[in-house]
Write an enzyme that holds these catalytic residues in place. Structure first.
Site, PDB file in Angstrom:
ATOM      1  N   SER A 150      20.738   9.049  -0.548  1.00 24.39           N
ATOM      2  CA  SER A 150      19.976   8.905  -1.793  1.00 24.39           C
ATOM      3  C   SER A 150      20.926   8.760  -2.969  1.00 24.39           C
ATOM      4  O   SER A 150      20.692   7.946  -3.876  1.00 24.39           O
ATOM      5  CB  SER A 150      19.063  10.116  -2.004  1.00 24.39           C
ATOM      6  N   ASP A 198      19.574   2.990   7.315  1.00 24.26           N
ATOM      7  CA  ASP A 198      18.990   3.092   8.656  1.00 24.26           C
ATOM      8  C   ASP A 198      19.506   1.997   9.579  1.00 24.26           C
ATOM      9  O   ASP A 198      18.918   1.758  10.635  1.00 24.26           O
ATOM     10  CB  ASP A 198      17.456   2.998   8.567  1.00 24.26           C
ATOM     11  N   HIS A 200      20.755  10.035  11.440  1.00 20.29           N
ATOM     12  CA  HIS A 200      21.238   8.666  11.216  1.00 20.29           C
ATOM     13  C   HIS A 200      22.296   8.270  12.251  1.00 20.29           C
ATOM     14  O   HIS A 200      22.654   9.059  13.106  1.00 20.29           O
ATOM     15  CB  HIS A 200      21.746   8.526   9.779  1.00 20.29           C
ATOM     16  N   ASN A 230      27.862  14.166 -10.689  1.00 16.01           N
ATOM     17  CA  ASN A 230      28.899  14.533  -9.737  1.00 16.01           C
ATOM     18  C   ASN A 230      28.284  14.427  -8.353  1.00 16.01           C
ATOM     19  O   ASN A 230      27.469  15.265  -7.957  1.00 16.01           O
ATOM     20  CB  ASN A 230      29.419  15.951  -9.977  1.00 16.01           C
TER      21      ASN A 230
HETATM   22  C1  PLP Z   1      16.200   3.669   4.109  1.00 19.31           C
HETATM   23  C2  PLP Z   1      16.713   4.985   3.599  1.00 19.31           C
HETATM   24  N1  PLP Z   1      17.360   5.013   2.430  1.00 19.31           N
HETATM   25  C3  PLP Z   1      17.845   6.164   1.929  1.00 19.31           C
HETATM   26  C4  PLP Z   1      17.719   7.352   2.600  1.00 19.31           C
HETATM   27  C5  PLP Z   1      18.254   8.617   2.001  1.00 19.31           C
HETATM   28  O1  PLP Z   1      19.336   9.176   2.708  1.00 19.31           O
HETATM   29  P1  PLP Z   1      19.685  10.733   2.532  1.00 19.31           P
HETATM   30  O2  PLP Z   1      18.697  11.500   3.333  1.00 19.31           O
HETATM   31  O3  PLP Z   1      21.081  10.854   3.071  1.00 19.31           O
HETATM   32  O4  PLP Z   1      19.593  11.051   1.087  1.00 19.31           O
HETATM   33  C6  PLP Z   1      17.049   7.376   3.827  1.00 19.31           C
HETATM   34  C7  PLP Z   1      16.899   8.652   4.536  1.00 19.31           C
HETATM   35  O5  PLP Z   1      16.648   8.765   5.700  1.00 19.31           O
HETATM   36  C8  PLP Z   1      16.533   6.166   4.336  1.00 19.31           C
HETATM   37  O6  PLP Z   1      15.854   6.129   5.502  1.00 19.31           O
END
Ligand code: PLP
Length: 448
Positions: free
Chosen positions: A90, A197, A227, A295
Site C-alpha cells: 500500500s 499480485d 504474496h 516515513n
Molecule cells: C493489488 C494489490 N495492491 C496492493 C496491495 C497492498 O499490499 P499490502 O498489503 O502490502 O499493503 C494488495 C494487497 O494484497 C493488493 O492485492
C-alpha cells in the site's frame, strides 16, 4: 578477544536457530481430511530465520546493508535500474502515485482534480492514494475471464484532465499491456503497474518478453505473507527512471531533498553550500524538504528475510503456475457452471489465486458454495473489494456524486462483486490439497 567471542556466540546462535527451525517448522505433515487448506501463506525454510536472526544481532534496525542488498538484487531480478524498498505494498502504491505529483515533473505532474483511469474491481489501496490527494479516479469496467481493465473503454474515459493509468494485474493475470502502453504513449500519460499480485508474470511486448511491473513508468510490489514472496510486511517501488526513483525516495524518506543513506552524511559534498526555497543560504541539506513526505522505509529485519526469499522466487513462481494449471485441468469439466479463468493473450501469469465466477444459470449462488468450502476447511477469498464504489468508504462520494467518475455501467465489476471468489495456488499446496479442493467443488456441483 571480546570481538572473536562475539563472533563465536553469533555462530552458536545461528546454529541453534537452524536446530530450532528443524524442531519447530521442518516437518511437513501430510494432508489429513479436515485439515485447513489456506489460500496462501509464508513459505520458507531455515535460511529466512537464520538471516532474520543475523540481522537482529547486527541491531542496525533501520535500513542498512540488507536493505541495500535486497534493493539491488530485486532490481536485477526485474531487469530494472532502480528499486526502493518500502514498508508495504500500500505504501508502494502511495509513493508511486505521490512521486507523480512532484513539482519537479513540471506540466506532467498530477495536480488535484486531474484524472487517473483505473478499475473499481480490485484492492482499495490502488485507488486510495488517488482520492486522498484529491485527484479523480475514472473507473472503467473489467472483462471476464481475464478480470482486467476493459481496454475498449480507455478512449471513452479520456478527458483533458487525464494524467495517468494506474491499475493492478488482477491476481497475477497481466492486463493488456500492449493496448494500455499504446494508449498512454499516444496521450502522454503516466502508467503505474500495481504488480502486488503478479510478481514473476511475463508479458510479451512487440520488442520481447518482459516481467510485469517493468513496462510502465513505475511498478509496485507487496511482500505481505500470502504474496509471491514475503518479508512479513514490506513492499517495493521500481522504475528505470533516475528522476522518479529520487522522487519516490524523497516521499518515502520524510520528503527530504537529501539522498544520503541512513547513517551517512554529505554524500553530495554540498551539505552546507546550497540555496533552497527561502531558507538561509547554506542551510544543512540533510534537513531540506522538497516534498511533504512520509516515513515508509523498511527495516533490516524485513530485508534480511527478503534476500533469502528472493533467491527462491523463481521456484515459487513455477509452483504457482503448476498448481493453477492442475486446478484448471481438474475443474475444466465444470465450465458450464463457472466462468473459468484464462491467461491474458501474450502472457504467462504468475498466479496469485484461482478465480471462479458462478454462471447466472448455474442453479446455485456464491454464498452456498463459499459456505460449503469454508465448512470443509478450505479457505476462500473474494476478489478483494468486488466493486469499491459500493463500500462504506465511498458513502460520502456516492452521496455527493463527486470525487470519482464512472464510464458505462461496470456490469462485469458488479458481476465479480456478486458471483466471484477464489481459492489458493501458493507453493504450500500439494497434489492432495489441490485434489481435495477440486473434489469438494465438483461434489458440490454434482449434488445440485
Ligand atoms: C493489488 C494489490 N495492491 C496492493 C496491495 C497492498 O499490499 P499490502 O498489503 O502490502 O499493503 C494488495 C494487497 O494484497 C493488493 O492485492
Amino acid at each position: 578477544m571480546p570481538h572473536s567471542k562475539a563472533n563465536k556466540l553469533r555462530e552458536q546462535i545461528l546454529d541453534l536457530t537452524r536446530e530450532y527451525y528443524k524442531e519447530q517448522f521442518a516437518e511437513k505433515k501430510p494432508y489429513e481430511p479436515g485439515d485447513r487448506i489456506a489460500y496462501g501463506g509464508r513459505y520458507f525454510d531455515e535460511k529466512e530465520i537464520v538471516s532474520l536472526v543475523d540481522s537482529s544481532l547486527d541491531f542496525w534496525l533501520t535500513s542498512g546493508k540488507y536493505c541495500a542488498q535486497f534493493e539491488s538484487g530485486f532490481a536485477e531480478y526485474l531487469g530494472l535500474s532502480f528499486c526502493s524498498l518500502v514498508n508495504s505494498g500500500s505504501s508502494a502504491n502511495l509513493l508511486a502515485f505521490m512521486a507523480l505529483t512532484s513539482p519537479a515533473l513540471g506540466e506532467r505532474r498530477i495536480k488535484p482534480g486531474d484524472e487517473v483511469i483505473t478499475v473499481a474491481c480490485g484492492f482499495p489501496t490502488t485507488i486510495a492514494p488517488i482520492m486522498q490527494y484529491g485527484a479523480v479516479p475514472v473507473f472503467i469496467d473489467v472483462t471476464l475471464p481475464t478480470y482486467n481493465l476493459d481496454v475498449t473503454q480507455l478512449e471513452a474515459a479520456l478527458s483533458p484532465r487525464t494524467k495517468a493509468v494506474m491499475a493492478a494485474h488482477t491476481l497475477g493475470n497481466p492486463f493488456d499491456l500492449r493496448a494500455v502502453t499504446a494508449f498512454c504513449e499516444k496521450h502522454s500519460l503516466w502508467l503505474i503497474e500495481d504488480n502486488c499480485d503478479a510478481l514473476g508474470s511475463i508479458y510479451e511486448m512487440p520488442e520481447g518478453l518482459r516481467l510485469t511491473g517493468t513496462i510502465g513508468d513505475l511498478g509496485t510490489s507487496s511482500f505481505y505473507p500470502p504474496h509471491h514472496m514475503t518479508m512479513g510486511e514490506g513492499g517495493a517501488v521500481y522504475t528505470n527512471s533516475a528522476q522518479l526513483r529520487r522522487l519516490v525516495e524523497s516521499f518515502r524518506d520524510w520528503g527530504r531533498d537529501c539522498y544520503c543513506a541512513s547513517g551517512k552524511d554529505d554524500t553530495c559534498r554540498h551539505r552546507f553550500d546550497g540555496q533552497y526555497g527561502q531558507l538561509p543560504s547554506g542551510y544543512d541539506h540533510k534537513y531540506v524538504y522538497s516534498h511533504l513526505g512520509y516515513n515508509m522505509k523498511a527495516t533490516e529485519m524485513q530485508a534480511a528475510i527478503g534476500v533469502e526469499q528472493l533467491k527462491k522466487l523463481p521456484s515459487f513462481v513455477e509452483m504457482r503456475r503448476n498448481n493453477w494449471q492442475y486446478l484448471r485441468d481438474q475443474l475444466d469439466c465444470l465450465s458450464g457452471k463457472f466462468v473459468l479463468p484464462e491467461a491474458t493473450e501474450y502472457s504467462q501469469p504468475s498466479w496469485f489465486g484461482f478465480l471462479l465466477t458462478i454462471r447466472e444459470d448455474a442453479g446455485f449462488g456464491r454464498e452456498e458454495i463459499v459456505r460449503e468450502l469454508e465448512g470443509k476447511n478450505i479457505q476462500t477469498r473474494m476478489l478483494f473489494a468486488g466493486n469499491l464504489i459500493y463500500h462504506p468508504c465511498f458513502d460520502p462520494y456516492r452521496a455527493s456524486g463527486e470525487g470519482y467518475r464512472v464510464i458505462g455501467e461496470l456490469k462485469n465489476t458488479d458481476r465479480v462483486m456478486n458471483r466471484t471468489f477464489w481459492i489458493g495456488v501458493y507453493p504450500g499446496m500439494d497434489k492432495t490439497r489441490l485434489d481435495r479442493m477440486a473434489q469438494v467443488i465438483t461434489d458440490f456441483v454434482r449434488e445440485r
